[in-house]
Design a protein around this motif. Structure first.
Motif, PDB file in Angstrom:
ATOM      1  N   LYS A 256       0.823  -1.218   0.000  1.00  0.00           N
ATOM      2  CA  LYS A 256       0.000   0.000   0.000  1.00  0.00           C
ATOM      3  C   LYS A 256       0.853   1.264   0.000  1.00  0.00           C
ATOM      4  N   HIS A 257       1.873   1.282   0.842  1.00  0.00           N
ATOM      5  CA  HIS A 257       2.724   2.471   0.935  1.00  0.00           C
ATOM      6  C   HIS A 257       3.444   2.724  -0.385  1.00  0.00           C
ATOM      7  N   GLY A 258       3.990   1.663  -0.967  1.00  0.00           N
ATOM      8  CA  GLY A 258       4.735   1.809  -2.216  1.00  0.00           C
ATOM      9  C   GLY A 258       3.862   2.287  -3.356  1.00  0.00           C
ATOM     10  N   ILE A 259       2.665   1.738  -3.468  1.00  0.00           N
ATOM     11  CA  ILE A 259       1.794   2.098  -4.578  1.00  0.00           C
ATOM     12  C   ILE A 259       1.276   3.527  -4.442  1.00  0.00           C
ATOM     13  N   GLU A 260       1.051   3.961  -3.225  1.00  0.00           N
ATOM     14  CA  GLU A 260       0.598   5.338  -3.013  1.00  0.00           C
ATOM     15  C   GLU A 260       1.706   6.337  -3.324  1.00  0.00           C
ATOM     16  N   GLU A 261       2.944   5.967  -3.017  1.00  0.00           N
ATOM     17  CA  GLU A 261       4.081   6.820  -3.370  1.00  0.00           C
ATOM     18  C   GLU A 261       4.203   6.966  -4.886  1.00  0.00           C
ATOM     19  N   THR A 262       4.052   5.858  -5.592  1.00  0.00           N
ATOM     20  CA  THR A 262       4.123   5.891  -7.053  1.00  0.00           C
ATOM     21  C   THR A 262       3.014   6.762  -7.624  1.00  0.00           C
ATOM     22  N   ALA A 263       1.804   6.582  -7.119  1.00  0.00           N
ATOM     23  CA  ALA A 263       0.661   7.357  -7.610  1.00  0.00           C
ATOM     24  C   ALA A 263       0.860   8.853  -7.367  1.00  0.00           C
ATOM     25  N   ALA A 264       1.378   9.187  -6.188  1.00  0.00           N
ATOM     26  CA  ALA A 264       1.598  10.603  -5.849  1.00  0.00           C
ATOM     27  C   ALA A 264       2.598  11.242  -6.808  1.00  0.00           C
ATOM     28  N   GLN A 265       3.663  10.521  -7.123  1.00  0.00           N
ATOM     29  CA  GLN A 265       4.665  11.060  -8.034  1.00  0.00           C
ATOM     30  C   GLN A 265       4.115  11.186  -9.448  1.00  0.00           C
ATOM     31  N   CYS A 266       3.281  10.238  -9.872  1.00  0.00           N
ATOM     32  CA  CYS A 266       2.660  10.312 -11.195  1.00  0.00           C
ATOM     33  C   CYS A 266       1.768  11.549 -11.304  1.00  0.00           C
ATOM     34  N   ARG A 267       1.072  11.854 -10.214  1.00  0.00           N
ATOM     35  CA  ARG A 267       0.219  13.055 -10.215  1.00  0.00           C
ATOM     36  C   ARG A 267       1.068  14.323 -10.301  1.00  0.00           C
ATOM     37  N   LYS A 268       2.219  14.310  -9.641  1.00  0.00           N
ATOM     38  CA  LYS A 268       3.132  15.457  -9.729  1.00  0.00           C
ATOM     39  C   LYS A 268       3.629  15.658 -11.164  1.00  0.00           C
ATOM     40  N   LEU A 269       3.700  14.548 -11.902  1.00  0.00           N
ATOM     41  CA  LEU A 269       4.152  14.616 -13.295  1.00  0.00           C
ATOM     42  C   LEU A 269       3.022  15.020 -14.238  1.00  0.00           C
ATOM     43  N   GLY A 270       1.834  15.260 -13.671  1.00  0.00           N
ATOM     44  CA  GLY A 270       0.722  15.761 -14.458  1.00  0.00           C
ATOM     45  C   GLY A 270      -0.259  14.727 -14.955  1.00  0.00           C
ATOM     46  N   ALA A 271      -0.155  13.501 -14.453  1.00  0.00           N
ATOM     47  CA  ALA A 271      -1.054  12.441 -14.920  1.00  0.00           C
ATOM     48  C   ALA A 271      -2.105  12.111 -13.873  1.00  0.00           C
ATOM     49  N   GLN A 272      -3.221  11.593 -14.318  1.00  0.00           N
ATOM     50  CA  GLN A 272      -4.201  11.019 -13.395  1.00  0.00           C
ATOM     51  C   GLN A 272      -3.699   9.637 -12.986  1.00  0.00           C
ATOM     52  N   ALA A 273      -3.744   9.342 -11.702  1.00  0.00           N
ATOM     53  CA  ALA A 273      -3.245   8.055 -11.226  1.00  0.00           C
ATOM     54  C   ALA A 273      -4.168   7.513 -10.141  1.00  0.00           C
ATOM     55  N   TYR A 274      -4.483   6.229 -10.248  1.00  0.00           N
ATOM     56  CA  TYR A 274      -5.356   5.564  -9.293  1.00  0.00           C
ATOM     57  C   TYR A 274      -4.623   4.339  -8.753  1.00  0.00           C
ATOM     58  N   SER A 275      -4.542   4.238  -7.437  1.00  0.00           N
ATOM     59  CA  SER A 275      -3.810   3.124  -6.831  1.00  0.00           C
ATOM     60  C   SER A 275      -4.768   2.113  -6.204  1.00  0.00           C
ATOM     61  N   TYR A 276      -4.432   0.838  -6.361  1.00  0.00           N
ATOM     62  CA  TYR A 276      -5.219  -0.258  -5.801  1.00  0.00           C
ATOM     63  C   TYR A 276      -4.267  -1.261  -5.154  1.00  0.00           C
ATOM     64  N   VAL A 277      -4.589  -1.661  -3.942  1.00  0.00           N
ATOM     65  CA  VAL A 277      -3.815  -2.717  -3.285  1.00  0.00           C
ATOM     66  C   VAL A 277      -4.365  -4.056  -3.771  1.00  0.00           C
ATOM     67  N   VAL A 278      -3.525  -4.779  -4.519  1.00  0.00           N
ATOM     68  CA  VAL A 278      -3.959  -6.040  -5.126  1.00  0.00           C
ATOM     69  C   VAL A 278      -2.871  -7.095  -4.932  1.00  0.00           C
ATOM     70  N   ASP A 279      -3.269  -8.252  -4.476  1.00  0.00           N
ATOM     71  CA  ASP A 279      -2.370  -9.393  -4.364  1.00  0.00           C
ATOM     72  C   ASP A 279      -2.474 -10.193  -5.661  1.00  0.00           C
ATOM     73  N   CYS A 280      -1.443 -10.117  -6.500  1.00  0.00           N
ATOM     74  CA  CYS A 280      -1.503 -10.767  -7.814  1.00  0.00           C
ATOM     75  C   CYS A 280      -1.326 -12.279  -7.754  1.00  0.00           C
ATOM     76  N   SER A 281      -1.179 -12.823  -6.547  1.00  0.00           N
ATOM     77  CA  SER A 281      -1.177 -14.284  -6.418  1.00  0.00           C
ATOM     78  C   SER A 281      -2.586 -14.815  -6.165  1.00  0.00           C
ATOM     79  N   ASN A 282      -3.552 -13.889  -6.071  1.00  0.00           N
ATOM     80  CA  ASN A 282      -4.924 -14.253  -5.735  1.00  0.00           C
ATOM     81  C   ASN A 282      -5.845 -13.979  -6.929  1.00  0.00           C
ATOM     82  N   ARG A 283      -6.305 -15.032  -7.582  1.00  0.00           N
ATOM     83  CA  ARG A 283      -7.124 -14.887  -8.787  1.00  0.00           C
ATOM     84  C   ARG A 283      -8.397 -14.091  -8.539  1.00  0.00           C
ATOM     85  N   GLU A 284      -9.129 -14.405  -7.490  1.00  0.00           N
ATOM     86  CA  GLU A 284     -10.388 -13.718  -7.238  1.00  0.00           C
ATOM     87  C   GLU A 284     -10.165 -12.244  -6.920  1.00  0.00           C
ATOM     88  N   GLU A 285      -9.057 -11.940  -6.260  1.00  0.00           N
ATOM     89  CA  GLU A 285      -8.751 -10.535  -5.962  1.00  0.00           C
ATOM     90  C   GLU A 285      -8.441  -9.779  -7.252  1.00  0.00           C
TER      91      GLU A 285
END
Length: 297
Positions: free
Chosen positions: A70-99
């Motif tokens: 969560k912390h890492g993805i929010e940091e990435t999203a914040a920096q993307c917004r500073k670069l002028g882009a719309q950014a949406y962050s989601y906490v997702v476990d990619c080992s979990n199919r249903e998630e």
């Protein structure tokens, strides 16, 4: 005999295609625009995924960022917004199919239809077979290849409907050649490369030329996942160099990207050189890193 004669008939076409490919090597490749495209990147909370998000942000794409951290993805999203882009962050476990499936539905409702999917999330365990725990082997395949199936099944249907989209597979040089003490990782990356190649053929067979595919296969990268990697092939790659090659490959719609490009030559030679020579060659290349060895002779 009939197969041989039919093959000879294809020889002029082979010469023409080879000359065409040679000429293209020296021609500047036109880069497509990704402004306004909805780009989803898995594993975007750090490393290659994070830097790739920054590059898409600079090009004014709309970013969907997935990561288990969560912390890492929010940091990435914040920096993307500073670069002028719309950014949406989601906490997702990619080992979990249903998630993955539930998060994909949320993305469609919150933002819209993804047109560029970058399957980047990955895990690696540096140990021999005996020291690699069963859950670690399962997670390696769940994240490194099975997640690609689930994300693609979630987002490909709209691409097929529109005959437009791009699916990017972040694999590895380890998807073409093997390395001791990376047994699970190499196996999963071979599967990821196979996924890319089979998906490319399947989309073409279904008559959707507007859907592009790209596969990235780099050597060791200085991201901290593998400790103290060393090889006589050259220094460990810096993430910025790899992402630069990846972005160029996506924007020019390359099918396969090797970083460094010499990896392509090595993988081709491995298929034709005598096995005894390959053993000596691998000793000379001398790939090393910190690994846990469970085997006790």
């Amino acid at each position: 005999m009939k197969v041989f004669l039919n093959s000879l008939l294809l020889l002029p076409l082979l010469i023409i295609c080879s000359l065409e490919s040679l000429i293209k090597l020296f021609l500047p490749k036109k880069k497509k625009s990704v402004t306004g495209e909805i780009v989803l990147i898995t594993g975007a909370g750090h490393g290659i995924g994070r830097l790739t998000a920054y590059e898409f942000a600079k090009l004014k794409a709309k970013l969907i960022l997935w990561d288990i951290n969560k912390h890492g993805i929010e940091e990435t999203a914040a920096q993307c917004r500073k670069l002028g882009a719309q950014a949406y962050s989601y906490v997702v476990d990619c080992s979990n199919r249903e998630e993955i499936y539930s998060s994909a539905k949320k993305v469609k409702a919150d933002v819209g239809d993804v047109s560029i999917l970058v399957n980047n999330a990955g895990v690696v365990y540096t140990s021999d077979l005996f020291a690699t725990q069963d859950p670690q082997i399962e997670k390696t395949f769940e994240v490194n290849v099975l997640a690609h199936f689930w994300t693609t099944k979630a987002f490909l249907p709209v691409m097929m409907k529109n005959n437009y989209g791009h699916i990017v597979t972040v694999a590895s040089a380890a998807g073409h050649t093997t390395v001791p003490f990376l047994l699970a990782y190499c196996s999963s990356k071979f599967a990821a490369v196979g996924f890319h190649r089979a998906l490319t053929d399947e989309v073409a067979a279904l008559g959707r030329p507007g859907i592009k595919t790209t596969c990235l296969c780099p050597n060791f990268i200085n991201t901290g996942f593998i400790k103290n990697p060393r090889t006589s092939l050259g220094p460990t790659l810096e993430p910025e160099e790899v992402v630069s090659k990846l972005m160029n490959g996506i924007l020019t719609e390359q099918k396969m990207i090797f970083v460094p490009s010499s990896i392509l030559i090595l993988t081709a030679l491995e298929r034709i050189l005598p096995e005894r020579f390959l053993v000596i060659l691998k000793q000379k290349i001398n790939i090393r890193f910190d690994a846990v060895i469970g085997y006790k002779p």
